[in-house]
Design a protein around this motif. Structure first.
Motif, mmCIF file in Angstrom:
data_model
loop_
_atom_site.group_PDB
_atom_site.id
_atom_site.type_symbol
_atom_site.label_atom_id
_atom_site.label_comp_id
_atom_site.label_asym_id
_atom_site.label_seq_id
_atom_site.Cartn_x
_atom_site.Cartn_y
_atom_site.Cartn_z
ATOM 1 N N MET A 1 0.832 -1.209 0.000
ATOM 2 C CA MET A 1 0.000 0.000 0.000
ATOM 3 C C MET A 1 0.867 1.260 0.000
ATOM 4 N N LYS A 3 3.769 1.670 -1.252
ATOM 5 C CA LYS A 3 4.335 1.896 -2.580
ATOM 6 C C LYS A 3 3.313 2.545 -3.499
ATOM 7 N N MET A 4 2.081 2.021 -3.384
ATOM 8 C CA MET A 4 1.016 2.544 -4.232
ATOM 9 C C MET A 4 0.787 4.031 -3.943
ATOM 10 N N LYS A 5 0.844 4.335 -2.670
ATOM 11 C CA LYS A 5 0.654 5.733 -2.260
ATOM 12 C C LYS A 5 1.710 6.627 -2.923
ATOM 13 N N GLN A 7 3.438 5.998 -5.527
ATOM 14 C CA GLN A 7 3.241 6.033 -6.964
ATOM 15 C C GLN A 7 2.199 7.083 -7.333
ATOM 16 N N ILE A 8 1.107 7.069 -6.551
ATOM 17 C CA ILE A 8 0.033 8.015 -6.857
ATOM 18 C C ILE A 8 0.493 9.446 -6.626
ATOM 19 N N PHE B 50 -6.317 12.306 -5.888
ATOM 20 C CA PHE B 50 -5.317 12.225 -4.830
ATOM 21 C C PHE B 50 -5.979 12.260 -3.451
ATOM 22 N N MET B 53 -7.906 9.130 -2.514
ATOM 23 C CA MET B 53 -7.201 7.860 -2.354
ATOM 24 C C MET B 53 -6.207 7.845 -1.212
ATOM 25 N N VAL B 54 -5.615 9.006 -0.957
ATOM 26 C CA VAL B 54 -4.469 9.011 -0.065
ATOM 27 C C VAL B 54 -4.806 9.704 1.247
ATOM 28 N N GLU B 135 -4.433 -5.605 -6.757
ATOM 29 C CA GLU B 135 -3.040 -5.480 -6.346
ATOM 30 C C GLU B 135 -2.446 -6.857 -6.048
ATOM 31 N N ARG B 141 0.898 -0.390 -10.817
ATOM 32 C CA ARG B 141 0.331 0.823 -10.205
ATOM 33 C C ARG B 141 -0.450 1.640 -11.219
ATOM 34 N N LEU B 144 -3.753 0.196 -11.595
ATOM 35 C CA LEU B 144 -4.594 0.526 -10.441
ATOM 36 C C LEU B 144 -5.188 1.921 -10.597
ATOM 37 N N LEU B 145 -4.334 2.855 -10.989
ATOM 38 C CA LEU B 145 -4.785 4.234 -11.155
ATOM 39 C C LEU B 145 -5.849 4.302 -12.247
#
Lengths: 287, 231
Positions: A1, A3-5, A7-8, B50, B53-54, B135, B141, B144-145
């Protein structure tokens, strides 16, 4: 997770950076060097009269300058002049204009024309303003009938040239009207004030030009008082001082002043409106 | 009532008669609002994705700011843009005040929080399990996006529609920073104010009808787009 963060995050910043580049490219492409433009700030009432639409095309043809007209309130026109956002002002508030030039924001104030203010009101004229020959008497009448609840007065209430004139009038008559309940302070432009007065059968002070131009849409209003010397409304043209703001197009502004003062244009100003209204809207007075 | 009928008649006459001044007003409106909308999407969509998701410290505060931005009075944004781009302001050297560029800046600032807010809501509504499953199945990635964007597309359409609606119909900021200059920065809404001020209600109504029609056509297109994606 995690890493995904990351990446985003990365993706997000990439997109942001690309966006900023696109913005810069598109915007700078849109900026052209337009040396031939003159920005003129004037009041809404001047613009609404249609005079500028008639004579500015001649100036553009003669000189190649393009004049962008920005019609705002008097206070706003003077403020954007002070900030250096326009090259030249065409307004009608002599006291404020004098202050503007005295404080160094404008190079000089040139007379070009005047018109006059008139009192308009409901056709049946409950306060009987139509019977008066003296401005002061007419105002006292307005006050008297207003206090009795038989008449209403609609004021611009927006610190415009017209509103300042109206305040001076009441002051000259020795009347305190601000808090009277028949005195409505609208905070609107001339057109809106006339439309409101027309709807609620109120009296108001207006420049002759705007009233004549809008008369067809003001079926409930009629001209009741005119001709007093105190009701003269002089227009001045002021180039913004290039010593205050170096980017001011002073050559263009001065060319425009000369144009307005030329015999030819002065004649045209005196003729303007005769065809449509049977009387001129402005009287030329360049010295 | 008579005025409205007169307005409808005038609108038909103006459009069918291809009045050059009206066409110019429509073209300025669409160009300026279209450009601002593109910028609002470019800023708002990544930002919304952003935020959706984060998680990060201070996200709540940031979200609250965004929500405030969604309801910020446009005329106040106009005032800020005016001051910043005024000759005496920090961006005065660009000479953008009273040009379409200043309008684009103001409209972008008005619209992007709306776009971001709606996109954020749409992204937050996506099934997290789907992403987790993908995943664990070894999706990259980028994939996923891409899935996220695909899943949130319905909300994104609403975001674009909301952003467009807010700025095509806005008048205060556009009047302030554009100056309503004929042939250059006069858009449909400022033209309506001008005509109303001069008591030409028929013409004002006609322009209003044109504005409504444009919004209506855009919404039809967007609904079609949405339906296609549902299928």
């Amino acid at each position: 997770m995690v890493k995904m963060k990351d990446q985003i995050c990365l993706q997000f910043f990439q997109i942001m950076i690309i966006s900023i580049f696109v913005i810069l490219i598109v915007f700078t492409a849109g900026v052209q060097i337009e040396a031939e433009i003159i920005q003129l700030a004037t009041t809404t009432s001047t613009d609404d009269s249609g005079l500028l639409e008639e004579i500015l095309p001649i100036f553009q043809e003669e000189t190649g300058y393009q004049v962008d007209v920005i019609a705002v309130g008097t206070g706003q026109a003077l403020e954007i002049g002070r900030r250096g956002d326009v090259d030249v002002l065409l307004v009608h508030a002599p006291e404020l204009e004098k202050e503007f030039v005295d404080n160094g924001y404008g190079t000089a104030r040139h007379h070009i024309m005047y018109n006059d203010f008139v009192m308009v009101g409901p056709e049946n004229d409950p306060a009987g303003l139509g019977k008066e020959n003296e401005l002061i008497e007419a105002l006292h009448r307005m006050y008297q009938f207003g206090s009795r609840g038989e008449a209403t007065f609609a004021s611009r209430g927006d610190e415009s040239g017209t509103h300042v004139k109206e305040e001076e009038m009441w002051e000259a008559a020795g009347l305190e009207v601000e808090r009277e309940n028949w005195y409505l302070s609208l905070g609107q432009g001339m057109g809106d004030t006339l439309i409101t007065a027309n709807e609620i059968q109120a009296y108001t002070l207006t420049d002759r030009g705007t009233f004549l131009a809008m008369q067809d849409n003001l079926t409930n209003l009629t001209l009741l008082f005119e001709g007093d010397k105190k009701l003269i409304n002089p227009y001045g043209i002021i180039p913004v001082n290039p010593e205050m703001h170096s980017h001011i197009n002073i050559l263009g502004a001065e060319a425009l002043v000369e144009f307005f003062r030329s015999d030819d244009v002065q004649d045209k100003i005196g003729e303007f409106g005769k065809n449509n209204y049977g009387q001129p809207l402005f009287f030329p007075d360049a010295d | 009532m008579g005025t409205i009928i007169e307005g409808v008649r005038e609108a038909v006459y103006l459009i069918t008669g291809l009045d050059p001044e009206i066409l110019n007003i429509i073209s300025v409106s669409l160009r300026v609002t279209g450009t601002a909308l593109i910028f609002a999407i470019l800023i708002g969509m990544p930002l919304g994705t952003f935020l959706g998701m984060v998680n990060f410290p201070g996200k709540k505060l940031f979200t609250a700011l965004l929500y405030t931005g969604m309801g910020f009075p446009p005329v106040v944004i106009g005032l800020f843009v005016f001051i910043f781009f005024s000759a005496s302001g920090p961006f005065g050297f660009l000479n953008w005040l009273f040009t379409p560029n200043a309008i684009i800046v103001a409209q972008t600032i008005i619209a992007f929080p709306l776009v971001a807010g709606f996109v954020m809501t749409a992204v937050m509504g996506i099934d997290r399990n789907l992403l987790r499953q993908m995943e664990s199945l070894g999706a990259s990635r980028l994939q996923l996006l891409w899935t996220t964007i695909k899943e949130a597309r319905l909300g994104s359409v609403v975001a674009v529609v909301a952003g467009f609606g807010a700025i095509i119909s806005e008048v205060g900021a556009v009047m302030l920073v554009g100056g309503n200059i004929r042939g250059r920065t006069r858009v449909l809404t400022t033209a309506i104010v001008l005509e109303t001020r001069q008591g030409r209600f028929g013409l004002a109504i006609a322009l209003g009808i044109i504005l409504l029609t444009i919004a209506f056509i855009l919404n039809i297109i967007m609904i079609n787009l949405q339906e296609k994606e549902i299928d």
